[in-house]
Design a protein around this motif. Sequence first.
Motif, PDB file in Angstrom:
ATOM      1  N   ILE A  26       0.828  -1.251   0.109  1.00  0.00           N
ATOM      2  CA  ILE A  26       0.116   0.170  -0.173  1.00  0.00           C
ATOM      3  C   ILE A  26       0.891   1.331   0.092  1.00  0.00           C
ATOM      4  N   ASN A  96      -5.365  -3.324   2.125  1.00  0.00           N
ATOM      5  CA  ASN A  96      -4.803  -3.237   0.747  1.00  0.00           C
ATOM      6  C   ASN A  96      -5.406  -1.661   0.374  1.00  0.00           C
ATOM      7  N   LYS A  97      -4.805  -1.531  -1.067  1.00  0.00           N
ATOM      8  CA  LYS A  97      -5.063  -0.143  -1.365  1.00  0.00           C
ATOM      9  C   LYS A  97      -6.636   0.467  -1.635  1.00  0.00           C
ATOM     10  N   ARG A  98      -7.364  -1.097  -1.942  1.00  0.00           N
ATOM     11  CA  ARG A  98      -8.960  -0.571  -2.019  1.00  0.00           C
ATOM     12  C   ARG A  98      -9.302  -0.102  -0.640  1.00  0.00           C
ATOM     13  N   ASP A  99      -8.936  -0.852   0.546  1.00  0.00           N
ATOM     14  CA  ASP A  99      -9.549  -0.612   1.791  1.00  0.00           C
ATOM     15  C   ASP A  99      -9.197   0.727   2.308  1.00  0.00           C
ATOM     16  N   GLU A 101      -9.711   3.577   0.579  1.00  0.00           N
ATOM     17  CA  GLU A 101     -10.389   4.200  -0.151  1.00  0.00           C
ATOM     18  C   GLU A 101     -11.627   4.808   0.898  1.00  0.00           C
ATOM     19  N   ASN A 104     -11.392   8.388   1.867  1.00  0.00           N
ATOM     20  CA  ASN A 104     -11.925   9.407   1.014  1.00  0.00           C
ATOM     21  C   ASN A 104     -13.269  10.117   1.424  1.00  0.00           C
TER      22      ASN A 104
END
Length: 323
Positions: A26, A96-99, A101, A104
């Motif tokens: 990440i 992970n990178k999606r987590d 989000e 935002n």
Amino acid sequence: MKLSIIMPAYNAGKTISMAVNSVVEILSNDVELIIVDDGSTDDTAEICSIYQEKYQTIKVIKVINGGVSNARNIGVENARGEYIMFVDSDDESLLNKRDLEILNKAPEFVLFSYSVKKATGKENVIINSEACIKIKELSQYIADNYDLFSSPWAKIYKRELIIRNGLRFIVNQKYGEDTSFVFSYLSTIKNEIYVSNIVSYRYYLYANGASGFRTYHKEMNLYLYNILNSYLKLNASNNYAGKLANYLFDKAIMHYYIHNDLKNFESNFLKTYDYFKNYIVEETINNEVLKYKFPVNEKNIRKLYMMNLIYKVKNLVKKIVWR
């Protein structure tokens, strides 16, 4: 910079590669890792240097040994991210990178789910029910789910709130310093906290890990006072504070016996309980900050006795089965 991950490390040569590798995925221009080497005497510094040379988003800070709280504070002071997350050097981040989000949505605080992995390899996953907890509901939620708040990891904090309110881990506080920091931070939040069902962290419960509960019988009053004092900053009612105090008392005395004195539990039970009640409990409730009645009663003592009795029976069964 969106997120700063702070990792204190002391003589973590055997585990730090695992911990760092768990966050490498990440790392980006928006996510940095700050490793604070707290005066390690093993090969921790050498391992960290290799990672720092390989990844531009990893920063290593070497300091004289001052303890994990001091190391975390130094990490906070050097962080550039809008948000801060803590990862210990013998655990793993599962994000992970999606987590990420979730950031935002500009949350003031994110409470993630996590897992506990024992030395035997058995893993217990604690999954939260996803929710937004309003500030007026927070003290009750904490009293009902204390273990989710007792450590600084599996959480994301807004750095601005930490800096603006001068929040730091108390370096000379031996017991409850992690929980005190979390509660102090929560007292600065104006809107709500976000509870996520994302399993973000794997905490390793090592067989040879240090246990503060070995000495709680001597300084239990400090442990209770530090945590409850910070909890009361959340404007908790006496009922919720009493519920949390009762839980902490049961938990601490139970762990003391598990780690120290199971063989002589029956013979020492009344004597030890008198010590807890007369010396520690009364000293705690007489403090000006804690003016509610500490809820220790015969029912709770019987419960404690049964918990320890069950623990001993389980161990006896294990011995018979494996004989």
